[in-house]
Write an enzyme that holds these catalytic residues in place. Structure first.
Site, PDB file in Angstrom:
ATOM      1  CB  THR A  26      -0.967  -0.006   1.209  1.00 45.58           C
ATOM      2  OG1 THR A  26      -1.846   1.112   1.121  1.00 45.58           O
ATOM      3  CG2 THR A  26      -0.232   0.032   2.529  1.00 45.58           C
ATOM      4  CE  LYS A 162     -19.435  -1.237   6.278  1.00 45.40           C
ATOM      5  NZ  LYS A 162     -20.852  -0.959   5.968  1.00 45.40           N
ATOM      6  CB  VAL A 180      -7.334   1.243  -1.565  1.00 44.28           C
ATOM      7  CG1 VAL A 180      -6.749   2.613  -1.908  1.00 44.28           C
ATOM      8  CG2 VAL A 180      -7.660   0.486  -2.850  1.00 44.28           C
ATOM      9  CB  VAL A 230     -23.740  -0.637  -7.922  1.00 43.55           C
ATOM     10  CG1 VAL A 230     -24.943  -1.476  -8.351  1.00 43.55           C
ATOM     11  CG2 VAL A 230     -24.220   0.697  -7.354  1.00 43.55           C
ATOM     12  CG  LEU A 245     -31.567 -17.956   2.743  1.00 45.48           C
ATOM     13  CD1 LEU A 245     -32.880 -18.598   3.183  1.00 45.48           C
ATOM     14  CD2 LEU A 245     -31.806 -17.092   1.510  1.00 45.48           C
ATOM     15  CB  CYS A 285     -20.963   7.237  -0.964  1.00 47.92           C
ATOM     16  SG  CYS A 285     -19.693   5.989  -0.683  1.00 47.92           S
TER      17      CYS A 285
END
Length: 489
Positions: A26, A162, A180, A230, A245, A285
């Site tokens: 990196t 998260k 990244v 996406v 599931l 985003c």
């Protein structure tokens, strides 16, 4: 010699070597210098992480909610104490200006953990009376082992966003940062352990999309929370569904509209548009990259935008006065430059920027000029596709109904905004715009209390806000009969 040496996995409360034998490098986006060599997780490493998470989660879930809350609050204190240290690491890893990482990245991550620490004791069920001698009660129980897959633009913030609701609800999380920007997630793992979170409750596995696929397909993982593109999101959802599931939450791409009506305060509108396109070098985003401006005020609006673009301070990320740094990687630089060339070919009018910055030391980094195109058409590539870089597209309109229809003509539905002095029109327009996050006369703030997520192909589920806890718990219904049981046979 790299600045941060060899980066290993973080499993079971300690750094461990990956078994794959594979590593990746990196680099500093501002200088091109090697930052670290990172070990990539193997399938065996994922199994080890899942087993460790199972063991840690049992201990974590056995604690009272108040105990978990206190531990998470301690993690918040540690994050804030180490803000400057972590901000410097984030600056080197992402290329963001130090002024930005100090003020935003760790701060907003800590805020979200603090928010969910406060909600940990509020996770509760219901009591539902049926008749005099019978009732039902419900329990909200943790899912068990969950996984988070992060994007490269906000590494530690996304890890916090998260993990906070997952841990507050009594779950464990295995987190994979983007390859990244892989450096800061392990620091969060260290902080959680120091705060008192049991070993294994927050593990960090490194690697590319192959590691994300292993997590998505693992039957022992009950939920995936993914942030990214996406197409990758669709693959994650397919693997998650095909394996067990498992539930998924996704925050995906966007091509968000910002609508400037003719009665808008144009100075305010220009400030909003420039922030909504060039903060974090456009790598956000929710950026409002399709700027629809009423035809009657377009020239005046453009002049104000150009004036503000000239004030942007491109520079070394370590300089506190810099407010615009490089893109995160060479691949992203090439992608953005390709979009800029596409805009030129398709006939958009270039009014600012439009090229890579190559003067002096900038040639070593991934710098591109803040770029503004005007007189854009809805069918242009720069208008249709997510660029994820500092490229603003200005489009004109004359009719409210028409601009709403055009703004909604996209596969995306992450964010939208309007600038107008007419609040009735503002609310009317916002209610018609197909987007999960909307702003009126402002842009970009995402406080911990605010659910974040998209419509259409911009995502599934929400992050932040009270509602997110529902994604990290499952409901158990229990009927209690106090009276005599009535036999059927």
């Amino acid at each position: 010699m790299s600045a941060y040496g060899l980066q290993r996995l973080y499993i079971g409360g300690d750094y461990v070597d990956a078994t794959s034998g594979v590593t990746f490098d990196t680099f500093d986006p501002a200088t091109g210098e090697l930052l670290a060599t990172v070990q990539q997780a193997s399938e065996a490493d994922i199994e080890r992480a899942v087993q460790s998470a199972r063991e840690g989660q049992r201990a974590w879930a056995a604690m009272t909610a108040m105990q978990r809350s206190r531990i998470l609050r301690r993690a918040v204190d540690l994050l804030r104490e180490r803000n400057d240290e972590l901000a410097e690491l984030e600056m080197r890893d992402t290329g963001k200006p130090i002024a930005e990482t100090r003020a935003v990245d760790i701060v907003t991550g800590a805020d979200v953990i603090e928010y969910y620490a406060g909600l940990a004791t509020a996770i509760e069920g219901q009591q539902i009376p049926l008749r005099a001698e019978s009732f039902v009660y419900t329990r909200r129980e943790p899912l068990g082992v969950t996984a988070g897959i992060g994007a490269w633009n906000y590494p530690i913030q996304i890890a916090c966003w998260k993990s906070a609701p997952a841990l507050a609800a009594g779950n464990a999380m295995i987190f994979k940062p983007s390859e990244v920007t892989p450096l800061s997630a392990s620091k969060l793992a260290e902080i959680y352990l120091e705060a008192g979170v049991p070993a294994g409750v927050f593990n960090v596995v490194q690697g590319d999309g192959r590691v994300g696929a292993m997590l998505s397909a693992h039957p022992g993982i009950a939920k995936i929370s993914f942030t990214g593109g996406v197409e990758t999101g669709k693959k994650v959802m397919s693997m998650a569904g095909g394996s067990s599931l498992k539930e998924v939450t996704m925050e995906l791409g966007g091509k968000s509209p910002l609508v400037v009506f003719e009665d808008a305060d144009l100075d305010r509108a220009a400030d909003i548009a420039v922030t909504a396109n060039f903060f974090s070098a456009g790598q956000v985003c929710t950026n409002g990259t399709r700027v629809f401006v009423h035809q009657s005020v377009q020239p005046a609006f453009e002049a104000r935008v150009i004036e503000r673009v000239k004030r942007i301070r491109v520079g070394k990320p370590s300089d506190p006065s810099t407010n615009f740094g490089p893109l995160a990687s060479a691949a992203q630089l090439d992608k953005v430059l390709g979009f800029i060339e596409s805009g030129k070919r398709e006939g958009a009018r270039l009014v600012a920027g439009g090229a890579r910055i190559v003067e002096g030391d900038y040639a070593r980094g991934q710098y591109v000029q803040p770029t503004v195109f005007s007189d854009c058409r809805d069918d242009m590539k720069i208008v249709r596709e997510e660029i994820f870089g500092p490229v603003m597209s200005i489009l004109s309109f004359v009719d409210e109904d028409d601009v709403i229809e055009r703004a909604n003509d996209t596969i995306y539905g992450l964010a939208a905004g309007v600038v107008t002095e007419n609040l009735a029109r503002a609310h009317r327009a916002i209610h018609r715009l197909e987007a999960g996050i909307c702003w009126i006369n402002t842009w970009g703030e995402s406080p911990a209390e605010m659910p974040v997520g998209g419509y259409k192909q911009s995502g599934v589920g929400r992050e932040n806000g009270i509602t997110t806890l529902e994604h990290y718990t499952r409901i158990k219904s229990v009927q209690v009969e106090l009276g005599k049981y009535q036999p059927v046979f």
